[in-house]
Design an enzyme around this catalytic site. Structure first.
Site, mmCIF file in Angstrom:
data_model
loop_
_atom_site.group_PDB
_atom_site.id
_atom_site.type_symbol
_atom_site.label_atom_id
_atom_site.label_comp_id
_atom_site.label_asym_id
_atom_site.label_seq_id
_atom_site.Cartn_x
_atom_site.Cartn_y
_atom_site.Cartn_z
ATOM 1 N N LYS A 103 0.963 4.161 -2.754
ATOM 2 C CA LYS A 103 0.595 5.525 -2.374
ATOM 3 C C LYS A 103 1.768 6.493 -2.558
ATOM 4 C CE LYS A 103 -3.791 5.257 -1.098
ATOM 5 N NZ LYS A 103 -4.850 5.762 -2.023
ATOM 6 N N TYR A 108 0.839 -1.214 0.000
ATOM 7 C CA TYR A 108 0.000 0.000 0.000
ATOM 8 C C TYR A 108 0.872 1.262 0.000
ATOM 9 C CZ TYR A 108 -3.616 3.205 1.874
ATOM 10 O OH TYR A 108 -4.493 4.245 2.099
HETATM 11 N N1 NAD Z 1 -9.508 6.312 5.967
HETATM 12 C C1 NAD Z 1 -8.232 6.628 6.103
HETATM 13 O O1 NAD Z 1 -7.703 6.733 7.215
HETATM 14 C C2 NAD Z 1 -7.380 6.888 4.884
HETATM 15 C C3 NAD Z 1 -6.100 7.422 5.070
HETATM 16 C C4 NAD Z 1 -5.302 7.674 3.960
HETATM 17 C C5 NAD Z 1 -5.777 7.421 2.694
HETATM 18 N N2 NAD Z 1 -7.021 6.887 2.547
HETATM 19 C C6 NAD Z 1 -7.453 6.606 1.179
HETATM 20 O O2 NAD Z 1 -8.701 7.230 0.961
HETATM 21 C C7 NAD Z 1 -9.406 6.495 -0.048
HETATM 22 C C8 NAD Z 1 -10.812 6.195 0.450
HETATM 23 O O3 NAD Z 1 -10.739 5.356 1.600
HETATM 24 P P1 NAD Z 1 -11.885 5.329 2.731
HETATM 25 O O4 NAD Z 1 -11.197 5.420 4.034
HETATM 26 O O5 NAD Z 1 -12.961 6.282 2.399
HETATM 27 O O6 NAD Z 1 -12.373 3.812 2.572
HETATM 28 P P2 NAD Z 1 -13.850 3.205 2.390
HETATM 29 O O7 NAD Z 1 -13.685 1.742 2.414
HETATM 30 O O8 NAD Z 1 -14.809 3.845 3.332
HETATM 31 O O9 NAD Z 1 -14.242 3.706 0.925
HETATM 32 C C9 NAD Z 1 -13.517 3.295 -0.216
HETATM 33 C C10 NAD Z 1 -14.491 2.925 -1.300
HETATM 34 O O10 NAD Z 1 -13.720 2.499 -2.451
HETATM 35 C C11 NAD Z 1 -14.363 1.362 -2.977
HETATM 36 N N3 NAD Z 1 -13.429 0.546 -3.746
HETATM 37 C C12 NAD Z 1 -12.449 -0.285 -3.290
HETATM 38 N N4 NAD Z 1 -11.840 -0.874 -4.296
HETATM 39 C C13 NAD Z 1 -12.449 -0.440 -5.430
HETATM 40 C C14 NAD Z 1 -12.267 -0.703 -6.795
HETATM 41 N N5 NAD Z 1 -11.347 -1.590 -7.221
HETATM 42 N N6 NAD Z 1 -13.054 -0.068 -7.708
HETATM 43 C C15 NAD Z 1 -14.015 0.812 -7.297
HETATM 44 N N7 NAD Z 1 -14.224 1.099 -6.004
HETATM 45 C C16 NAD Z 1 -13.456 0.490 -5.082
HETATM 46 C C17 NAD Z 1 -14.890 0.596 -1.766
HETATM 47 O O11 NAD Z 1 -15.918 -0.331 -2.128
HETATM 48 C C18 NAD Z 1 -15.373 1.736 -0.886
HETATM 49 O O12 NAD Z 1 -16.737 2.032 -1.086
HETATM 50 C C19 NAD Z 1 -8.571 5.249 -0.348
HETATM 51 O O13 NAD Z 1 -7.806 5.482 -1.522
HETATM 52 C C20 NAD Z 1 -7.676 5.144 0.864
HETATM 53 O O14 NAD Z 1 -6.485 4.461 0.580
HETATM 54 C C21 NAD Z 1 -7.835 6.619 3.599
#
Ligand code: NAD
Length: 225
Positions: free
Chosen positions: A173, A169
């Site tokens: 990233k 990851y």
């Molecule tokens: N939540 C955190 O702490 C955090 C921190 C840093 C980065 N992020 C990044 O933020 C983004 C959103 O994460 P989140 O926390 O909202 O997670 P989340 O699981 O709430 O939402 C992510 C959404 O992406 C969808 N998804 C996953 N794989 C997919 C694919 N192959 N095609 C289409 N949709 C897909 C999932 O079904 C989900 O609905 C991600 O890229 C994650 O890496 C999150």
């Protein structure tokens, strides 16, 4: 509904839940027309649910369901935006999940999955968007309009500082940061800003398993699939 983004077309990948859903609702609240995306499942179509929410609030939205990691998906996503709304102004590469392990236990499948969803998919989506953005930018300048388009790629503190158990990851990233900086240079002439946001820990479905237990280290980020 605000008028700030009235008429703009915004594509948000992974907008069925979490941060992507929040961004989509915010953009719609500012007047943008939304192209939503999330994985499709017979029992659960989160992008369709967000579409209904936006329409109930008086906004406009369509959904392009499917995995961003699938071959051919990028063209389908961009064609949905141009087919439904005739343009493309804002593009957010947000879709993703985590699949952690220490390096000695990490399979090729785990490695490839993270590179696929967090780096190859945004690359393909942006590559598919380029001809449309170029054509729109050319038409704007011929008409004497100054229109600035926006790309936002979603990274993570894991990609900037590293995080034990997330070599796949974190590498993906970090890769999106390099992609972003390069495309910002390529697309300046298209009046398109390309930025990246590297979130710290945000409580969503992706992090719910460990959010309460997370220590205050800056390097502790998201975990669980
Ligand atoms: N939540 C955190 O702490 C955090 C921190 C840093 C980065 N992020 C990044 O933020 C983004 C959103 O994460 P989140 O926390 O909202 O997670 P989340 O699981 O709430 O939402 C992510 C959404 O992406 C969808 N998804 C996953 N794989 C997919 C694919 N192959 N095609 C289409 N949709 C897909 C999932 O079904 C989900 O609905 C991600 O890229 C994650 O890496 C999150």
């Amino acid at each position: 509904m605000s008028e700030k983004l009235r008429g703009k077309v915004a594509v948000v990948a992974g907008s069925g839940r979490g941060i992507g859903r929040a961004m989509a609702l915010k953009l719609a609240g500012e007047g943008a027309r939304l192209v939503l995306n999330d994985l499709e499942d017979l029992d659960d179509e989160p992008a369709m649910a967000v579409r209904e929410e936006i329409i109930a609030l008086g906004g406009e939205a369509v959904a392009c369901c499917g995995s961003v990691a699938d071959a051919g998906f990028a063209d389908r996503l961009i064609n949905t935006a141009t087919g439904a709304f005739g343009g493309l102004d804002i593009l957010v590469n947000n879709a993703g999940y985590t699949w952690d392990n220490v390096i000695q236990k990490m399979s090729d499948e785990q490695w490839d999955a993270m590179l696929g969803v967090h780096l190859t998919a945004p690359f393909r989506i942006l590559r598919a968007a380029q001809p449309m953005i170029r054509a729109l930018s050319r038409a704007d300048s011929e008409a004497g309009r100054c229109v600035v388009r926006k790309v936002v790629n979603v990274s993570s503190v894991s990609g900037v500082f590293g995080n034990a158990g997330q070599v796949n990851y974190a590498a993906a990233k970090a890769g999106i940061v390099g992609l972003t900086m390069t495309l910002a240079k390529e697309w300046g002439r298209l009046n398109t800003t390309v930025n990246c946001v590297a979130h710290g820990l945000i409580r969503t479905r992706m992090t719910e398993a460990t959010a309460d237990a997370a220590p205050p280290s800056r390097c502790r980020g998201e975990r669980s699939r």
